[in-house]
Design a protein around this motif. Sequence first.
Motif, PDB file in Angstrom:
ATOM      1  N   SER A 127      -2.620  13.461  -9.832  1.00  0.00           N
ATOM      2  CA  SER A 127      -1.404  13.031  -9.529  1.00  0.00           C
ATOM      3  C   SER A 127      -0.083  13.484  -8.493  1.00  0.00           C
ATOM      4  N   SER A 128      -1.550  14.085  -7.408  1.00  0.00           N
ATOM      5  CA  SER A 128      -1.050  13.955  -5.761  1.00  0.00           C
ATOM      6  C   SER A 128      -0.748  12.943  -5.313  1.00  0.00           C
ATOM      7  N   TYR A 129      -1.534  11.127  -5.330  1.00  0.00           N
ATOM      8  CA  TYR A 129      -1.744  10.396  -4.571  1.00  0.00           C
ATOM      9  C   TYR A 129      -0.987   9.507  -5.654  1.00  0.00           C
ATOM     10  N   PRO A 130      -0.240   8.723  -4.358  1.00  0.00           N
ATOM     11  CA  PRO A 130       0.915   7.900  -4.911  1.00  0.00           C
ATOM     12  C   PRO A 130       1.330   6.970  -5.392  1.00  0.00           C
ATOM     13  N   ALA A 131       1.082   6.396  -6.593  1.00  0.00           N
ATOM     14  CA  ALA A 131       0.869   5.221  -7.592  1.00  0.00           C
ATOM     15  C   ALA A 131       1.319   4.524  -7.308  1.00  0.00           C
ATOM     16  N   ASP A 132       1.816   3.635  -5.899  1.00  0.00           N
ATOM     17  CA  ASP A 132       2.565   2.442  -5.029  1.00  0.00           C
ATOM     18  C   ASP A 132       2.046   2.351  -3.754  1.00  0.00           C
ATOM     19  N   LEU A 133       1.131   3.531  -3.529  1.00  0.00           N
ATOM     20  CA  LEU A 133       0.111   3.132  -2.370  1.00  0.00           C
ATOM     21  C   LEU A 133      -1.163   2.641  -2.247  1.00  0.00           C
ATOM     22  N   TRP A 134      -0.507   1.349  -2.758  1.00  0.00           N
ATOM     23  CA  TRP A 134      -1.867   0.543  -2.679  1.00  0.00           C
ATOM     24  C   TRP A 134      -2.299  -0.686  -1.684  1.00  0.00           C
ATOM     25  N   TRP A 135      -1.839  -0.796  -1.016  1.00  0.00           N
ATOM     26  CA  TRP A 135      -1.822  -1.960   0.079  1.00  0.00           C
ATOM     27  C   TRP A 135      -2.586  -1.164   0.660  1.00  0.00           C
ATOM     28  N   PRO A 136      -3.185   0.134   1.440  1.00  0.00           N
ATOM     29  CA  PRO A 136      -4.186   0.188   2.388  1.00  0.00           C
ATOM     30  C   PRO A 136      -5.920  -0.263   1.686  1.00  0.00           C
ATOM     31  N   TRP A 137      -5.666  -0.463   0.207  1.00  0.00           N
ATOM     32  CA  TRP A 137      -6.897  -0.500   0.043  1.00  0.00           C
ATOM     33  C   TRP A 137      -6.749  -2.267   0.110  1.00  0.00           C
ATOM     34  N   SER A 138      -6.337  -2.793   0.114  1.00  0.00           N
ATOM     35  CA  SER A 138      -5.737  -4.430  -0.141  1.00  0.00           C
ATOM     36  C   SER A 138      -6.668  -4.542   1.163  1.00  0.00           C
ATOM     37  N   LEU A 139      -5.602  -3.918   2.350  1.00  0.00           N
ATOM     38  CA  LEU A 139      -5.843  -4.625   3.768  1.00  0.00           C
ATOM     39  C   LEU A 139      -6.855  -3.959   4.551  1.00  0.00           C
ATOM     40  N   ALA A 140      -7.454  -3.339   3.980  1.00  0.00           N
ATOM     41  CA  ALA A 140      -8.794  -2.869   4.085  1.00  0.00           C
ATOM     42  C   ALA A 140     -10.001  -3.574   3.201  1.00  0.00           C
ATOM     43  N   GLY A 141      -9.434  -3.965   2.042  1.00  0.00           N
ATOM     44  CA  GLY A 141     -10.568  -5.499   1.526  1.00  0.00           C
ATOM     45  C   GLY A 141     -10.511  -6.511   2.344  1.00  0.00           C
ATOM     46  N   ALA A 142      -9.620  -7.313   2.340  1.00  0.00           N
ATOM     47  CA  ALA A 142      -9.079  -8.345   3.984  1.00  0.00           C
ATOM     48  C   ALA A 142     -10.029  -7.981   4.637  1.00  0.00           C
ATOM     49  N   ALA A 143      -9.954  -7.034   5.623  1.00  0.00           N
ATOM     50  CA  ALA A 143     -10.477  -6.559   6.577  1.00  0.00           C
ATOM     51  C   ALA A 143     -12.470  -7.083   6.683  1.00  0.00           C
ATOM     52  N   VAL A 144     -12.808  -6.373   5.501  1.00  0.00           N
ATOM     53  CA  VAL A 144     -14.388  -6.681   5.262  1.00  0.00           C
ATOM     54  C   VAL A 144     -14.448  -7.735   4.823  1.00  0.00           C
ATOM     55  N   ILE A 145     -13.660  -8.596   3.867  1.00  0.00           N
ATOM     56  CA  ILE A 145     -14.442  -9.720   4.120  1.00  0.00           C
ATOM     57  C   ILE A 145     -14.142 -10.392   4.883  1.00  0.00           C
ATOM     58  N   ALA A 146     -12.879 -10.919   6.278  1.00  0.00           N
ATOM     59  CA  ALA A 146     -12.742 -11.253   7.623  1.00  0.00           C
ATOM     60  C   ALA A 146     -13.804 -11.184   8.018  1.00  0.00           C
ATOM     61  N   VAL A 147     -14.745  -9.596   8.005  1.00  0.00           N
ATOM     62  CA  VAL A 147     -15.534  -9.111   8.907  1.00  0.00           C
ATOM     63  C   VAL A 147     -16.867 -10.585   8.391  1.00  0.00           C
ATOM     64  N   ALA A 148     -17.158 -10.188   6.975  1.00  0.00           N
ATOM     65  CA  ALA A 148     -18.441 -10.476   6.315  1.00  0.00           C
ATOM     66  C   ALA A 148     -18.700 -12.296   6.465  1.00  0.00           C
ATOM     67  N   GLY A 149     -17.117 -13.069   7.006  1.00  0.00           N
ATOM     68  CA  GLY A 149     -16.899 -13.976   6.757  1.00  0.00           C
ATOM     69  C   GLY A 149     -17.915 -14.694   8.491  1.00  0.00           C
ATOM     70  N   TYR A 150     -16.899 -13.614   9.035  1.00  0.00           N
ATOM     71  CA  TYR A 150     -17.113 -14.207  10.912  1.00  0.00           C
ATOM     72  C   TYR A 150     -18.644 -14.224  11.069  1.00  0.00           C
ATOM     73  N   LEU A 151     -19.245 -13.416  10.890  1.00  0.00           N
ATOM     74  CA  LEU A 151     -20.718 -12.390  10.686  1.00  0.00           C
ATOM     75  C   LEU A 151     -21.359 -13.960   9.904  1.00  0.00           C
ATOM     76  N   GLY A 152     -20.568 -14.737   9.572  1.00  0.00           N
ATOM     77  CA  GLY A 152     -21.712 -15.980   8.765  1.00  0.00           C
ATOM     78  C   GLY A 152     -21.988 -16.326   7.916  1.00  0.00           C
ATOM     79  N   VAL A 153     -22.444 -17.398   7.427  1.00  0.00           N
ATOM     80  CA  VAL A 153     -22.710 -17.737   6.014  1.00  0.00           C
ATOM     81  C   VAL A 153     -23.728 -16.786   5.005  1.00  0.00           C
ATOM     82  N   ARG A 154     -24.859 -16.367   5.850  1.00  0.00           N
ATOM     83  CA  ARG A 154     -25.962 -15.439   5.587  1.00  0.00           C
ATOM     84  C   ARG A 154     -25.503 -14.569   5.795  1.00  0.00           C
ATOM     85  N   ALA A 155     -24.362 -13.912   5.670  1.00  0.00           N
ATOM     86  CA  ALA A 155     -24.351 -12.740   5.832  1.00  0.00           C
ATOM     87  C   ALA A 155     -22.903 -11.897   4.337  1.00  0.00           C
ATOM     88  N   SER A 156     -22.469 -13.477   4.907  1.00  0.00           N
ATOM     89  CA  SER A 156     -21.406 -13.609   3.742  1.00  0.00           C
ATOM     90  C   SER A 156     -21.900 -13.045   2.044  1.00  0.00           C
TER      91      SER A 156
END
Length: 494
Positions: A127-156
């Motif tokens: 319960s100590s974790y804020p329910a509205d602290l959602w955005w770091p997870w979304s941004l982390a996912g965006a970063a992972v996807i960007a890196v996978a795409g950058y490394l080419g179709v085979r990696a992605s």
Amino acid sequence: MSGEAASGLRRDAIGLREVLFQSITAMAPAAAVAASIPSGAAFAGGSLPLSVLIALVACLFTASCVADLARELPAAGSVATYAARGLHPAVGFLVGWGYVFVEALIPPLLLLQLGFTTAGTLHEEWSSYPADLWWPWSLAGAAVIAVAGYLGVRASVRFGLVLGVFEVVVLLVFAGWLIGRAGADNTLSVFGTSHTVDGQGGISGVFAGSVYTVLAFAGFEAAAPLAEETRDPRRTMHRAVLGAALGIGLFYVVTTYAMTVYFGPDRFGTFGASGAASWEGVARASFGLFWVLVFLAVVNSTIANANACANVSTRTAFALARIRVLPGFLARLHPTYRSPVAGIAVQSAVAVGAILGLGFGYDPVTAFLLLATVIVTVVIGVYIVVNLACAGYFLRRGRATLKPVRHLLFPLLGTVAFVPALLTAAGVPAFDFVTRLAAPVSYAGPVVGVWMAAGVVVLVILIRRHPDRIADTARVHLDEPVSAGPRQNGAAQR
């Protein structure tokens, strides 16, 4: 190295296994099973497995059309090229214009779900974790996807393959467990109409459930934009599109059957996407820590889906940019990885902007619903146009290749199947089970209308000034001789 090989996407980089999971992960099977398909239970009740089976058959009609066109026209432009060849290049441009738009919105849609699902679960556990602290997870996912795409179709796509295998295996193991625990309660009556919700009138409840279930199949065509990077694309694309639709459709049938007989067909009308009467709720109550794997499968599914659709949006944008109907910089490729780096940068910017802008402007769940309505409305419209394009293409080719059942009857049946889903997604009350959309989700219609109106304006300008570019929407670059490479290279750079 030839001009084509030097300037184009990386040829022969991936095979059937990778492109199959490109389509599978674009369908987000775990997220669909846990969050999308249960929406049909409010109508079909314990007969939801029959609704899923009907939706599978209905979607296979369109999947067959897409698969046949993908075999005939292996192009990164995919649905835009199909519409241009089967109907008219102007229609192809508008299909591509709408398809790029919504495919670019799917990653932020899924990353919003990643954020609020993860934050909500962590808050529930601690319960100590804020329910509205959602955005770091979304941004982390965006970063992972960007890196996978950058490394080419085979990696992605290999990244997507690993994620896809995980979510499918987890849900299938859980389904087997549920069927085993159901014991004597296993029954084929769930494939009849006797368990529909009271007041839904049997078959009408099953029909309503199938309309909502059809939406879970969106994404089966996602392999098609990778045609120019795939070995033996004509054969591979056909198998990947049909294989994904059939395989995941059967996966939906098995998993829905398993939960229905375990939970109880006659009370399944209360089943939903959250709470005790949900996949995670059942796992928490009955299977101890196994619920963690179910949770991880759903989270994994959001990342895999976002990754697959980022591939779709960037390849489609590349295809339209190299013929200069979209800004030419979107056709720029990484010199080593041959990934469309400019498109990936734009995709990432759109994702971050939509996540933060809509997520904080409203809230992440409302933003998710708004984006989902925009996306589904356009994607289903694209499916309907592609059905028509299939009939048009093979009619033009003549009797030698025309197969009346596959190229005339299937497009008709596919269109008929998707029209109710289109009306439902748009909130048009053509049926009594359709709910009118409330603001801000109701803004989806005007958003789509404005975007497509802008596309018509661009189309008119291009027809007047550069009609050859609209005509090029129908080009299949893999069919052209190597000598055509410099023209493509120049087109991509201008």
